[in-house]
Enzyme design. Structure first.
Site, PDB file in Angstrom:
ATOM      1  N   CYS A 278       8.883  44.414   8.354  1.00  0.00           N
ATOM      2  CA  CYS A 278       8.167  43.874   9.508  1.00  0.00           C
ATOM      3  C   CYS A 278       9.072  42.950  10.308  1.00  0.00           C
ATOM      4  CB  CYS A 278       6.924  43.124   9.029  1.00  0.00           C
ATOM      5  SG  CYS A 278       5.980  42.338  10.351  1.00  0.00           S
TER       6      CYS A 278
ATOM      7  N   GLN B  92      -3.714  28.604  22.267  1.00  0.00           N
ATOM      8  CA  GLN B  92      -2.646  28.457  21.280  1.00  0.00           C
ATOM      9  C   GLN B  92      -3.063  29.038  19.933  1.00  0.00           C
ATOM     10  OE1 GLN B  92       0.395  27.485  21.674  1.00  0.00           O
ATOM     11  NE2 GLN B  92       0.537  26.021  23.353  1.00  0.00           N
TER      12      GLN B  92
ATOM     13  N   TYR C 128       1.019  23.718  34.739  1.00  0.00           N
ATOM     14  CA  TYR C 128       0.785  25.078  34.226  1.00  0.00           C
ATOM     15  C   TYR C 128      -0.420  24.978  33.291  1.00  0.00           C
ATOM     16  CZ  TYR C 128       5.514  26.465  35.771  1.00  0.00           C
ATOM     17  OH  TYR C 128       6.655  26.734  36.500  1.00  0.00           O
TER      18      TYR C 128
ATOM     19  N   GLU D 136      -2.965  26.426  38.205  1.00  0.00           N
ATOM     20  CA  GLU D 136      -2.573  27.632  37.476  1.00  0.00           C
ATOM     21  C   GLU D 136      -2.704  28.814  38.420  1.00  0.00           C
ATOM     22  OE1 GLU D 136      -1.479  30.477  35.233  1.00  0.00           O
ATOM     23  OE2 GLU D 136      -1.558  28.533  34.193  1.00  0.00           O
TER      24      GLU D 136
ATOM     25  N   ASP E 138       4.114  22.854  31.234  1.00  0.00           N
ATOM     26  CA  ASP E 138       4.143  23.681  30.017  1.00  0.00           C
ATOM     27  C   ASP E 138       4.380  25.120  30.468  1.00  0.00           C
ATOM     28  OD1 ASP E 138       3.876  24.854  27.560  1.00  0.00           O
ATOM     29  OD2 ASP E 138       1.727  24.494  27.356  1.00  0.00           O
TER      30      ASP E 138
ATOM     31  N   CYS F 286       8.649  26.132  25.203  1.00  0.00           N
ATOM     32  CA  CYS F 286       8.685  27.134  24.137  1.00  0.00           C
ATOM     33  C   CYS F 286      10.026  27.848  24.093  1.00  0.00           C
ATOM     34  CB  CYS F 286       7.547  28.145  24.309  1.00  0.00           C
ATOM     35  SG  CYS F 286       7.623  29.089  25.846  1.00  0.00           S
TER      36      CYS F 286
END
Length: 546
Positions: free
Chosen positions: A104, A376, A405, A426, A474, A501
């Site tokens: 995987c 999330q 964001y 947004e 973000d 991220c």
């Protein structure tokens, strides 16, 4: 005769017949077996070794190890090799608990102990800040420089994987590595004393130890399972590493246990009812994906059947069976995706039975989650991430905050508990509709949301007299839009909090803010996705004159 060429020719004479360099003057060729010392690890989790200065990436090898590997592929400046044998093992190597880990591609770091994963993720962030952002990171502890196996040294490959398989970017990164340092700064991560957001201008940046989980398993609240078919009927699980071949799976150790159970039951019901699976090549068949969502705090569950067409044969029987066998499910939805694409969702979603949403909490804030909502996937660490965001925002209850964001309003509403006024923007209309509903759900009348691009909406707000004390961003993996960064520099809020991220695009954007009159003060990595190579960060940023 050139001594280096002589050694090379001598060594090649002992290679298996048929082995020849695809590119002239390389020290290795396809099918060669080599002994490598692994000196670092890429953003993708590949071990980095060298043969006579030539870089080889080895899946599954850890920093500090010596391995025997077989060369699979070579390019001008780097190549790939397969791990054959561990000659010397890292002290951080463990046996992966997942029985299908080698097949995987969902996790990349299960063979590394969790403490070392956290240290490596911190070092990944540091390398990007220094190499891409040209930022200074404070040297706490001994400040010793050199390869750090525990930290999983990047050895100059900090951005290799950020470029994915873009060969020109990888070649540039390898070239930069050869011209720069070959080791890493060792960062113990202990004994760091916080100076908050009040350091002197020009002070080095503090990068905190990565905030990990006490129990880094079973943390995902959303499962997206591709569906296929074998002679035995409907299967669903994961794509085999590097392919779109579906391997059936019953258990995933990073998924909530109930998600596993729901997927098992849905597959079994589908088999009984003769439901067909979508085939990518022919474009025929019905069921493409099964998506399962669970509210960790509420226990409510939603099933989304992603189908290649509107009609579901024996739909009522399927829904009845789901209701009888899975009482925690309160919503069954259908998403229709008839396009030949690897994107999971189509444009049309409808409720087949039950509610349009399920609910969950982040801290004390309640959220409604629809079939298409972004939420999330690790709620426990999301509260940690957002708590650090509030801390770096320095909120006292008197501030005006802009969330650039905002999505469905998760950060906005979390911040609103501590701010006088919050504005969220947004570009996705449906997300703003969810955000407004979530604000109403929590009785937060001091939060306003608007649809549009941040770089268009925020200047309009400024013209209307709205001034922000704090701007929170973000962004997606590609980072902030350049016009948004320019907008922030024009708005001149006292503080900016960046939730990232992607360390490489973060470092790029921080460089822009630093050059525009801001200073990066403190960075806290947060492990939102244990056992994977992903790391999120929260960054506290102040205007130079504050």
């Amino acid at each position: 005769m050139n001594k280096k060429r002589s050694r090379r020719d001598s060594r090649r004479s002992s290679k298996p017949a048929g082995a020849s360099a695809a590119i002239a003057d390389l020290p290795v060729a396809k099918n060669d077996e080599v002994i490598l010392e692994i000196i670092g690890m890429t953003h993708d989790g590949e071990g980095v070794g060298r043969v006579e200065g030539f870089t080889l990436f080895v899946q599954g090898a850890l920093p500090g190890e010596k391995v025997r590997a077989k060369v699979l592929k070579t390019k001008k400046q780097y190549g790939y090799a397969k791990l054959l044998e561990l000659v010397e093992r890292s002290q951080h190597r463990i046996a992966p608990p997942c029985p299908i880990y080698d097949q995987c591609g969902g996790c990349q770091l299960q063979h590394m102990d969790y403490t070392a994963q956290l240290e490596w993720k911190r070092q990944l962030v540091i390398d990007n800040l220094e190499r891409i952002g040209k930022l200074r990171v404070v040297r706490e502890g001994s400040g010793v420089e050199g390869a750090s196996p525990a930290a999983g040294g990047m050895s100059g490959q900090a951005d290799a994987a950020s470029a994915g398989q873009n060969s020109s970017d990888r070649e540039a990164q390898v070239s930069a590595d050869k011209n720069n340092r070959t080791g890493l700064h060792q960062e113990p991560g202990d004994g760091i004393i916080s100076t908050g957001l009040h350091d002197e201008p020009g002070a080095d940046i503090i990068v905190r130890p990565t905030l990990g989980m006490n129990e880094p398993w079973r943390y995902r609240n959303k499962s997206q399972v591709p569906i296929g078919v074998t002679e035995g009927g409907l299967i669903g699980g994961f794509y085999a590493r590097g392919s779109h071949r579906i391997v059936d799976m019953e258990t995933c150790l990073i998924q909530h246990e109930q998600n596993d159970e729901v997927v098992r039951r849905v597959k079994a019901i589908g088999r009984r009812l003769g439901i067909t699976a979508y085939d990518e090549e022919s474009g025929q068949g019905l069921l493409r994906h099964v998506v399962v969502k669970i509210g960790f705090a509420t226990g409510e569950m939603m099933i989304v059947l992603v189908t290649n067409g509107e009609r579901i044969p024996r739909m009522n029987e399927w829904i009845t069976a789901i209701r009888e066998e899975l009482p925690a499910v309160v919503s069954v939805c259908q998403n229709i995706n008839t396009r030949k694409t690897n994107v999971i969702f189509g444009d049309v979603t409808r409720v087949l039975w039950g509610r349009e949403v399920i609910h969950d909490y982040i801290g004390d804030v309640k959220f409604a989650i629809s079939a298409r909502s972004f939420y999330q996937v690790n709620p426990a660490q999301t509260e940690v991430l957002y708590g650090k965001t509030v801390e770096y925002a320095g909120l006292t209850g008197e501030e005006t905050v802009i969330d650039a964001y905002c999505g469905i309003g998760t950060i906005s509403l979390f911040l609103a508990q501590h701010a006088k006024k919050v504005y969220g923007v947004e570009i996705v209309k449906e997300a703003i509709e969810d955000a407004r509903a979530n604000a109403e759900l929590n009785g937060m009348a001091h939060v306003e949301f608007e649809v549009g691009a941040s770089e268009d909406v925020i200047p309009r707000w400024k013209e209307q007299g709205i001034e922000a004390d704090v701007i929170v961003v973000d962004p997606p993996r590609k980072g902030c839009d350049p016009r948004l960064l320019e907008t922030i520099l024009q708005m001149k809020p006292e503080r900016v909090v960046y939730v990232s991220c992607n360390p490489s695009t973060l470092a790029r954007d921080l460089r822009v803010l630093e050059d525009g009159g801001y200073r990066t003060v403190e960075v806290t990595p947060v492990d939102m996705f244990p056992h994977t190579v992903h790391v999120e960060c929260v960054i506290g940023i102040c205007r130079d004159d504050t």
